[in-house]
Design an enzyme around this catalytic site. Structure first.
Site, short mmCIF file in Angstrom:
data_model
loop_
_atom_site.label_atom_id
_atom_site.label_comp_id
_atom_site.label_asym_id
_atom_site.label_seq_id
_atom_site.Cartn_x
_atom_site.Cartn_y
_atom_site.Cartn_z
N HIS A 1 20.04 -19.61 -40.41
CA HIS A 1 19.72 -18.23 -40.01
C HIS A 1 18.26 -18.18 -39.57
O HIS A 1 17.40 -18.80 -40.21
CB HIS A 1 19.96 -17.27 -41.19
CG HIS A 1 19.84 -15.83 -40.80
ND1 HIS A 1 18.62 -15.19 -40.71
CD2 HIS A 1 20.77 -14.90 -40.46
CE1 HIS A 1 18.81 -13.93 -40.34
NE2 HIS A 1 20.10 -13.73 -40.18
N GLU B 1 15.90 -16.14 -39.93
CA GLU B 1 14.94 -15.74 -40.97
C GLU B 1 14.63 -16.91 -41.91
O GLU B 1 13.49 -17.12 -42.31
CB GLU B 1 15.48 -14.55 -41.78
CG GLU B 1 14.46 -14.04 -42.79
CD GLU B 1 14.98 -12.93 -43.68
OE1 GLU B 1 14.54 -12.86 -44.84
OE2 GLU B 1 15.82 -12.12 -43.22
N CYS C 1 15.72 -6.52 -48.85
CA CYS C 1 14.99 -5.34 -48.39
C CYS C 1 15.72 -4.06 -48.75
O CYS C 1 16.92 -4.04 -49.04
CB CYS C 1 14.73 -5.43 -46.89
SG CYS C 1 16.11 -4.91 -45.86
N SER D 1 25.09 -11.27 -37.39
CA SER D 1 24.22 -10.41 -38.20
C SER D 1 24.52 -10.62 -39.67
O SER D 1 25.60 -10.28 -40.16
CB SER D 1 24.44 -8.94 -37.82
OG SER D 1 23.91 -8.10 -38.81
#
Length: 315
Positions: free
Chosen positions: A130, A132, A201, A229
């Site tokens: 991913h 991130e 988050c 996603s």
């Protein structure tokens, strides 16, 4: 009298864009205003085809790597964050760059750096490949961080200095799955350093809690989001785990398999953090063409988080 079957749509709130996504999209829009087209963007600015195509139509050019960016034009780094080698390469080429990394991802980066400076080895809970995760691991020298993807990884990982350990997490994970992995790590390594504040988050947290609420009432759930996603995929998993087994990810109304909704009278709808509200409205309109629709919104909380733009774009 309508001959359409009745369908109650139960909308989850919060859903859709988070503050980090809003900021990233605004950075591209304002950069186009300031510099004119083309503005280059390394990777998809956020994981949503509709958003990317709209920005492409405005003059954004999306590339996989920095070497595809010509000299003398601005480049934007995506909301997911980038390894340190990327801004370093941009500086070497004297490219002006704008960093659209979500501030909450940047917070994870800074936490990892602090742990590394304290001499700790870092476990990163996340999904291999991913963007991130690639960006977070790229904040530190190779070998400084080990990826934990599953409970089995947490249970079997061998650490050379188990008393000198810390963990951080990807921001878009399943709260429940991550909690289990953290539990295992804390049992196995009692002295492991934890983030000062949870890394997952606020938007991921809120959207997962909200989908749990609608899963109690819905017979099926549509999650608006892209296949790549992470936070959207997690919403499908959370809904299924809450007992709404007919939960599916769709990118747009045209992707709905209506046969899956046969006999459904209560349909839940939510959207991942990079899916715009216009796509939710499109799905509701598609439902109205087939059903006699009523809409109820279930609100967990109202979000009012905002993030500042980079100083180059601050007006």
């Amino acid at each position: 009298m309508s001959d359409k079957a009745s369908l109650q749509i139960i909308l989850a709130n919060p859903r859709g864009f988070c503050a980090g996504v809003d900021r990233a999209i605004e950075i591209v829009e304002k950069a186009l205003e300031k510099y004119g087209a083309p503005v280059y963007v390394r990777h998809e600015i956020v994981h949503n085809k509709f958003v990317v195509n709209r920005l492409r139509d405005m003059g954004a050019v999306f590339v996989d790597e920095l070497d595809a960016v010509p000299d003398g034009v601005p480049v934007i780094f995506s909301a997911h964050g980038v390894p340190k080698s990327v801004p370093e390469a941009a500086e070497t080429r004297k490219l002006e760059y704008l960093d659209a990394t979500c501030p909450l991802v940047s917070k994870v980066h800074r936490g990892a750096e602090r742990h590394h400076a304290d001499g700790k080895h870092i476990l990163l809970i996340g999904h291999a490949g991913h963007p991130e995760v690639v960006g977070t691991m790229g904040q530190l020298p190779p070998g400084s961080m080990t990826l934990i993807e599953t409970e089995e990884d947490a249970e079997t990982i061998e650490i050379a200095e188990p008393e000198n350990l810390a963990f951080v997490t990807q921001t878009t994970l399943s709260l429940d799955d991550t909690a289990k992995m953290i539990e295992i790590l804390q049992r196995r390594f009692p002295s492991i350093s934890v983030p000062k504040k949870e890394d997952i988050c606020y938007a991921t947290t809120n959207r997962q809690h909200a989908v749990k609420l609608i899963a109690k009432k819905a017979e099926a759930i549509l999650v608006l989001g892209a296949p790549n996603s992470s936070n959207s995929n997690r919403l499908v998993e959370v809904a299924k785990r809450e007992g709404c087994t007919r939960s599916v990810l769709v990118e747009r109304a045209k992707d709905i398999d209506w046969s899956q909704l046969e006999g459904v009278s209560n349909l839940g709808i939510t959207a991942g953090a990079s899916a715009p509200e216009i796509l939710v409205e499109e799905v509701i309109e598609a439902c109205r063409q087939r059903f006699d629709v009523s809409v109820e919104t279930i609100t967990l909380t109202d979000e009012n988080v905002t993030f500042k733009l980079p100083k180059q774009l601050a007006s």
